[in-house]
Each structure stands twice: as structure tokens, then as C-alpha cells.
Design a protein around this motif. Structure first.
Motif: not given
Length: 807
Positions: A439-466
Motif C-alpha cells: 500500500l505504501q508503494r501505491s501511495r508513492e505512485s499516487e504522489r508520482d501521478q500528482l507530480r506528473l500532473d503538476v508538471a503538466r499543469n505548470a507547463a500548460t499554464a506557462y504556455l497559456n501565459v505566452l
């Protein structure tokens, strides 16, 4: 005979060719020698840093216009820069008028133009381009021209009233200093009288201050309650003095307005309504000189030139003096130095992603969730270690009961004990430990998913500013174009080729464009706020961006390495298959559900083992009586034979015990069967979910790649469409200026250019956003990959393509 005939024919043909070439050369030579030599003398009021630049613009224009018709020359010794006085200017003009080698005189200055216009009986053509006010200067004006033989001048409506109205819209004031060139004031004193009249009519109290060589004397003459400053052409002061004047006005927090034009605003004055008039003015002078050379009488050439109008504001100066124009002004004006130089925060696409991964609050919260999960693992593991207990007990009973106990229980007793329990084998405990690790590995996978989402959202938000900044820039350019077309319509109206309704239509379009600029500005602010939230910054903190293009080295497609695998349908198909393989292998979603499956498999195994495996535990305990007081503390003395005394010895105060226990629930009402069945069903459910998740990931990867491929292909087409629209607009503007196109034609062309520009900008940002989605779908933050990881990624692509090709 045939050979002789052919030779004779060839000789005649050669002779004819030679004669033709000689005739052409003779004609060209005679035409060149027929070009009339024209010597033009120029008088300039006085020294100024832009003299050579502006005179050079005029010379280039005239030489280009008269090439092949006249041999126009500007003798170096006939280019006279006077001393800035009326007397010096008059002497220079006299010299050129007397000079028989000079065919035409250009009075290139305000004083020179005024002096030339006051002369009578001009012996040769004289052009005076800078007449400021026909009425006040007493200049001849008949039927739109000078009406004076050999005199042509140029004038435009005095902009002072228009300038003051604009100035009042930017910042309200009642008292204003009017800085005038002392030499102009001495030469044409009536000009300041007219300016004072205009300002008083507008409710402004003027203070006329003459500026000579030093600006300090002018500052010393400023009244203490002055609120604004209007700057007329101060071409006689050195450049460093002008800069000192600008700095002094800023330090005094005084808003300033330039009569001269945008180049003074670029140097630090607050605003102007004049563009750089000299390119247009020098071309008009050159055109009129050409007309005179072609035989037209100078006194019959129209003298008025419509004034151009374009409000320009230096936003750096505005911030420095605390002036903030309202929306109607900001959207209409050309804003220079709009970017705040004091903004130290500059971010690019890679910075935005890196900062988001470091400080994003959602990711920080998920990280704490993962850390808390490690304690669940620790708790499960703790059950496998010895459990040690310490206890102490103090007891007091009533006295008669203590006496009746015959020393077995004292009235007051204090005891203590130490117990140790160690599980030797417990299937539920070991299963729980394994399950919690999964279950701890599953929780770490959830964090990694969110990390990818945050990276994607930050990049998209930056491109939206441009994207938003680009759209705002496009809307501002469209507004500027509409303003230019409005000026063109006003010129057409002034010469009778357009009706007032046409001007009103452009004014309506201008208002609509202002609204579009305001909306675009709001969208940019919204995009910046969204990015600041992701980066855990104050919502409206200012920052500067760095434009991202397709060659950004941090992108997956830099140097064209990725898109080379999408050159054709076959390679693109292989690339999609590779990306699906990568996504399944590296996806945190897959890792998370596989960890959940592992946990559930262990739970099912434990439920099965519960049917036959007992729990074994070892228990040891040591206890001691620390204190016995009161009644019953001492057992009664009994007289027993020695043999009996050995059998009934008094026990000491220390007790210990050790034992091994085995526990096996024999019957629990069907709980074991229910738990095993439940575990099996949940395991089957998770396996189905894993298969469904793999399908969704494959769908997401393939869809993202198809969209990215389409948007990438659309970039070039959108660019070509935008270029075509721009060229069409240029042609339509030219046709409209000549009366060959209607306002509807021009509006259609302008709207087509606006739409094409937005589509072209959108195409690039749509592709980059699609690319971010591709990276998210394969479970990678490519922007944060090292060079080694990037190379390994492309190596895997190469291996996959080779393997796929062999198959």
C-alpha cells in the motif's frame, strides 16, 4: 556559291549587330548627358544631433525619386548650419540665393522657414518645410498654396490644442509650464501668445518659460505649484542637457508631454501624440521638389500636410512619477517600455516546471500523505518485534480483611512487574506487514501521478501565459492598424475622396478594438494568476517570461529528433506503439494498481492460511513485591516440626513465569470463508481495473500523439495563411489609400489578418500543449530529464524501431 552566300550573310548580320549595339550605347550616352544637373543648397537653423540624419533622409528620398531624370547634387559647402539666430539664418539664405550655382534652396528649420516665407521677389525656388502657424507668422496662403512665385512651404495644423486635450486625459492638471526654445521665441514671438490662448480656453493656466543652453535656469523659473510640463522642440540644447531635463522632470514627479514626437518619449518624456514626423515629412518634401524640377510652379503646390496622430506613453516614466492612465487611454496608446525593468523574476518553461515541483502545495500535501504512510508500515512491522510491558500496582485493603488473610495479603502492598511477549509466528501479522508495504508503494505512485500532473499543469499554464501575451500583442497591433486606417480615412475625407460616414465607421471599429485589447489584457492577467497559484506565488506577483519555441533544448522534440520518427504513416505508427510500451512500463498509475494487486494477493493468501495456521507466541513475566505494610504484612508464627517447616517455607517477594501459547480459532461463524471469498473477488476486481487502466493509457497515448502530430503539421499551414493575409492586407491598404478599394474590402482584409495571426500563434501553442500531454501520458517529466536520460530514451526508440522492423 552557297558557301560564299552564307559567309556574306553572316558578315552582314555581324555588321548589323555591331551597328545596333553602337546605336544603343550612343542613345544611352546621350540620355545620360541630357540629365539636367540640379544643385540644391540647404540651410539649417543651428546645430542639432539629428541634423545629418534628417537631411540624409530627405536626400535619399529625392535621389531615389529623380534617378534617371535629374542629376541632383548637394554640394558640401552649400549645406549650411547656422548659429540658431535669425541673423545667422538670414545671412545663410542670402548667400544661397545669391549663389548662381545653386538651383534651389531648402530652408530646413523653423527659423529658416519663417525667414524664407517673409521674403519677396525670390530669384529661385525656395522650399520652407517647417511653417508652424500660417496666421500667426503672417505667411501668404492662397487657394491652398503660397500664391508667391518660387515659394513653397509645408505646414500642418498646430497640434497644441489636441496635445493638451490628450495630456488632460492622461493626468488632470490646472497649471502647466510651457517650455519654449528661446531662439524660436525671439524669432517668432507670436507662437507662444497663441499657445497661451489655447491653454486658457481649456482651463489651464500657462507659464511660458524660455530655455536657452542650460536647463537649470529653466528649472529655477518653475513656479512651486506647477502640475505638468509641455515641451516644445528644444533642438538647440545639447543632448546631455535634454537628458538632464528629462531626469529632472522625473525627480520632480512632473508629467511631461512632447510636441516633437515619439523619439523624445523614448528618451524619457511621458507622452506625445505625434509619431516620428520626419520620415513622412522628408518624403513629402522630396515629392514636391520633384514636382518643381518637372516644371511645376512652387507657388501653386498645396502647402498643407495632414497631421498624424498616435498617442505614445512611456510606461517606465509613468511608473516613476506615479501616473497611471485609465483603461481607455492605455488600450488606445502605443505603450513603450511597458515591461517593468525592476521585475527581477524571469522564468522560462523549464523554470516553471522545476519551481512547481519544488513548491506546489498540492504536491507538498501529497508528500506528507506518503510520509504518513511510512508510519503505517512501521506500525505493521512493530507487531513482529518483542512487546515489553512494565507495570506497577499499589493496593490498600481494610484492616480486618488483611488480618484474616494470615499474612497472605497485607493491608498496604506495592508490586511491580515486567512482561515480554514475542510472536513466534503469526500469519495475520506478517500479512499485514506485507500489505502495508504494498500500500505504501501505491501511495508513492499516487504522489508520482500528482507530480506528473503538476508538471503538466505548470507547463500548460506557462504556455497559456505566452499564448495570452501573444493574443494581447496581436490585438494591440490590430488596434494600431485600425488607428492608422482611421488616419488614412481622415486624410481621404480631407481631400474629398471619402465621406464622414467612413471616418465614423473606423472610429466605431477603433472602439471595438479597444474593447478587444481590454479583454485580451484581462485574459493575460487570468493566465498569470493561474500560473502563480501553481507555483505557490502571490496571485498577482509580476514576472517576465521567456518565449518558448520548437527548438527549446528542454523539449522532447528539440533538434527535430522526435518528429523524424513521424515523417510517414508507417514510422508514426511504430512511434505510437513505442510510446504505449513506455507508458505501460513507466506509468505511475500502472505501478500504483500493481501495488494494490500485490497487497490484495497477500490478503487472499493470508485468508487461505487462516484455515490451518495457528498463532504462536512466547510470554515471559517477572514480578516483585516492593512493599508490604500494615495488618497482614507479617504472617503469623506457627510452631511446626523441622520436617514440616521445610514444606511450608515462606515465599520470597520475586515471582517469574515463562510460557508458549498456540492459538487457533476453530470456529468463527464462517468468517474465514467470507474473508477468503471477499479477498478473491477484490483481487479479480483489481486485475480487471488494471487491464482497463492499460487500455485507457494506450488510448490516451495514441490520442495525444495523433493530436500533437496534427497540430505540428498545422503550424506551417497557419504560418503560410498568416503571411498571405498580411500581404493581402498591405495590398488592400495601398488600394484603399488610392481609392481603389472600399472600406468594407479593407475591413475584411484586416479581420482576415487578425484571425490568421491568432490562428498562427494558436497553432504553435496548441502543439506545445499537446506535446505536454504526450509527455504526461508516457509518465515522464521530459523537461526535467538529464542529458543521459534523454539519450537513453532515444536509444530505446532506436532499438524498438530496429526490432519492429525486423518483425
Amino acid at each position: 556559291m552557297r558557301i560564299r552566300s552564307l559567309c556574306m550573310r553572316n558578315i552582314l548580320l555581324a555588321m548589323s549587330t555591331v551597328c545596333l549595339v553602337l546605336s544603343i550605347c550612343f542613345i544611352a550616352s546621350s540620355q545620360a548627358s541630357d540629365q539636367r544637373v540640379v544643385n540644391i543648397g540647404i540651410v539649417i537653423d543651428g546645430p542639432w544631433e539629428r541634423n545629418d540624419e534628417i537631411a540624409g533622409m530627405f536626400m535619399q528620398e529625392l535621389l531615389a525619386l529623380t534617378e534617371g531624370e535629374f542629376d541632383v547634387r548637394f554640394p558640401e559647402d552649400k549645406f549650411i548650419v547656422a548659429d540658431g539666430s535669425n541673423a545667422g539664418v538670414s545671412e545663410a539664405i542670402d548667400r544661397l540665393l545669391r549663389d548662381r550655382g545653386i538651383n534651389m534652396v531648402i530652408a530646413f528649420g523653423v527659423l529658416a522657414s519663417d525667414n524664407a516665407c517673409r521674403r519677396e521677389g525670390l530669384p529661385k525656388p525656395v522650399i520652407a518645410p517647417f511653417v508652424l502657424d500660417i496666421e500667426l507668422q503672417g505667411v501668404s496662403f492662397k487657394d491652398g498654396s503660397s500664391g508667391v512665385e518660387n515659394l513653397h512651404y509645408l505646414t500642418f495644423p498646430t497640434p497644441i490644442e489636441r496635445d493638451i486635450r490628450y495630456f488632460l486625459e492622461i493626468v488632470p492638471f490646472k497649471k502647466m509650464v510651457f517650455l519654449v526654445n528661446k531662439r524660436f521665441q525671439d524669432g517668432i514671438p507670436n507662437l507662444s501668445v497663441r499657445a497661451q490662448q489655447i491653454m486658457r480656453e481649456l482651463g489651464v493656466e500657462p507659464y511660458i518659460i524660455e530655455v536657452d543652453r542650460s536647463i537649470d535656469e529653466a528649472f529655477a523659473a518653475f513656479p512651486p505649484d506647477v502640475e505638468a510640463v509641455y515641451v516644445t522642440p528644444l533642438i538647440h540644447i545639447p543632448s546631455e542637457e535634454f537628458d538632464r531635463m528629462v531626469q529632472g522632470l522625473i525627480e520632480r514627479k512632473l508629467p511631461s508631454f512632447s510636441f516633437f514626437g515619439v523619439f523624445e518619449v523614448e528618451r524619457g518624456l511621458l507622452a506625445t501624440a505625434n509619431p516620428d514626423i520626419f520620415p513622412r515629412y522628408t518624403r513629402r518634401i522630396a515629392l514636391n521638389v520633384q514636382r518643381i524640377l518637372l516644371g511645376e510652379e512652387p507657388g501653386t503646390i498645396p502647402v498643407t500636410i495632414p497631421a498624424e496622430e498616435r498617442l505614445t506613453i512611456n510606461m517606465e516614466t509613468a511608473r516613476a512619477i506615479g501616473v497611471y492612465p485609465d483603461w481607455s487611454i492605455v488600450t488606445e496608446a502605443n505603450l513603450i517600455k511597458e515591461a517593468r525593468e525592476e521585475i527581477e523574476r524571469v522564468i522560462d518553461l523549464n523554470d516553471a516546471v522545476r519551481e512547481a515541483l519544488a513548491v506546489n502545495l498540492d504536491l507538498a500535501a501529497k508528500e506528507r500523505f506518503v510520509r504518513a504512510g511510512t508510519k503505517d508500515v512501521s506500525l505493521a512491522r512493530s507487531n513482529l518485534f518483542p512487546q515489553i510491558e512494565l507495570s506497577a500496582l499499589g493496593v490498600r485493603i481494610d484492616e480486618d480483611r488483611a488480618e484474616a488473610s494470615f499474612g497472605q495479603q497485607a493491608e498496604q502492598t506495592v508490586t511491580g512487574s515486567v512482561g515480554v511477549t514475542q510472536l513466534i509466528y503469526s500469519e495475520p501479522a506478517w500479512a499485514n506487514f506485507s500489505i502495508q508495504k504494498s500500500l505504501q508503494r501505491s501511495r508513492e505512485s499516487e504522489r508520482d501521478q500528482l507530480r506528473l500532473d503538476v508538471a503538466r499543469n505548470a507547463a500548460t499554464a506557462y504556455l497559456n501565459v505566452l499564448r495570452a501575451k501573444t493574443f494581447e500583442r496581436i490585438q494591440k497591433q490590430n488596434l494600431s492598424l485600425t488607428r492608422s486606417n482611421l488616419e488614412l480615412a481622415r486624410i481621404r475625407e480631407s481631400i474629398g475622396t471619402a465621406r464622414t460616414a467612413e471616418v465614423l465607421r473606423w472610429e466605431s471599429e477603433l472602439a471595438s478594438n479597444r474593447k478587444a485589447v481590454i479583454s485580451a489584457n484581462a485574459q493575460r492577467n487570468v493566465a498569470e494568476i493561474a500560473l502563480n497559484r501553481i507555483l505557490h506565488r502571490p496571485a498577482e506577483e509580476h514576472f517576465e517570461t521567456v518565449e518558448t519555441d520548437l527548438e527549446d533544448p528542454h523539449l522532447l522534440l528539440s533538434q527535430g529528433r522526435l518528429m523524424q520518427y513521424a515523417d510517414n504513416r508507417w514510422d508514426f505508427r511504430i512511434l505510437r506503439s513505442f510510446m504505449v510500451k513506455e507508458a505501460i512500463e513507466y506509468s505511475p498509475e500502472i505501478r500504483g494498481i500493481e501495488a494494490a494487486i500485490a497487497a490484495q494477493e497477500r490478503a487472499r493468501s493470508s485468508a487461505t492460511c487462516a484455515f490451518w495456521q495457528p498463532t504462536l507466541a512466547l510470554r515471559a513475566e517477572v514480578s516483585s513485591i516492593f512493599s508490604e505494610e500494615g495488618a497482614g504484612a507479617d504472617p503469623p508464627s506457627l510452631s511446626l516440626p523441622p520436617a514440616m517447616s521445610e514444606l511450608f517455607r515462606d515465599p520470597d517477594d520475586l515471582d517469574w513465569s515463562i510460557g508458549l501459547s498456540a492459538t487457533f480459532p476453530l470456529f468463527s461463524g464462517g468468517t474465514k470463508f467470507a474473508k477468503r471469498s471477499q479477498a478473491l473477488e477484490k483481487l479479480t476486481q483489481l486485475r480487471f481495473e488494471r487491464a482497463a487502466l492499460a487500455e485507457r493509457i494506450e488510448q490516451r497515448v495514441r490520442s495525444a500523439l495523433h493530436l500533437a502530430g496534427a497540430s505540428f503539421a498545422g503550424i506551417e499551414q497557419a504560418r503560410l495563411a498568416a503571411e498571405a493575409a498580411d500581404q493581402s492586407l498591405d495590398l488592400m491598404i495601398d488600394a484603399y489609400s488610392r481609392g481603389a478599394a472600399t472600406i468594407i474590402d479593407l475591413l475584411d482584409a484586416q479581420n482576415a489578418t487578425l484571425v490568421a495571426g491568432e490562428v498562427a500563434a494558436n497553432a504553435v501553442y496548441d502543439f506545445l500543449v499537446d506535446l505536454m500531454e504526450v509527455e504526461r501520458s508516457i509518465g515522464k517529466v521530459v523537461l526535467q530529464m538529464s542529458d543521459e536520460e534523454r539519450e537513453a530514451f532515444f536509444d530505446r526508440i532506436e532499438v524498438f524501431f530496429e526490432t519492429f522492423g525486423n518483425q
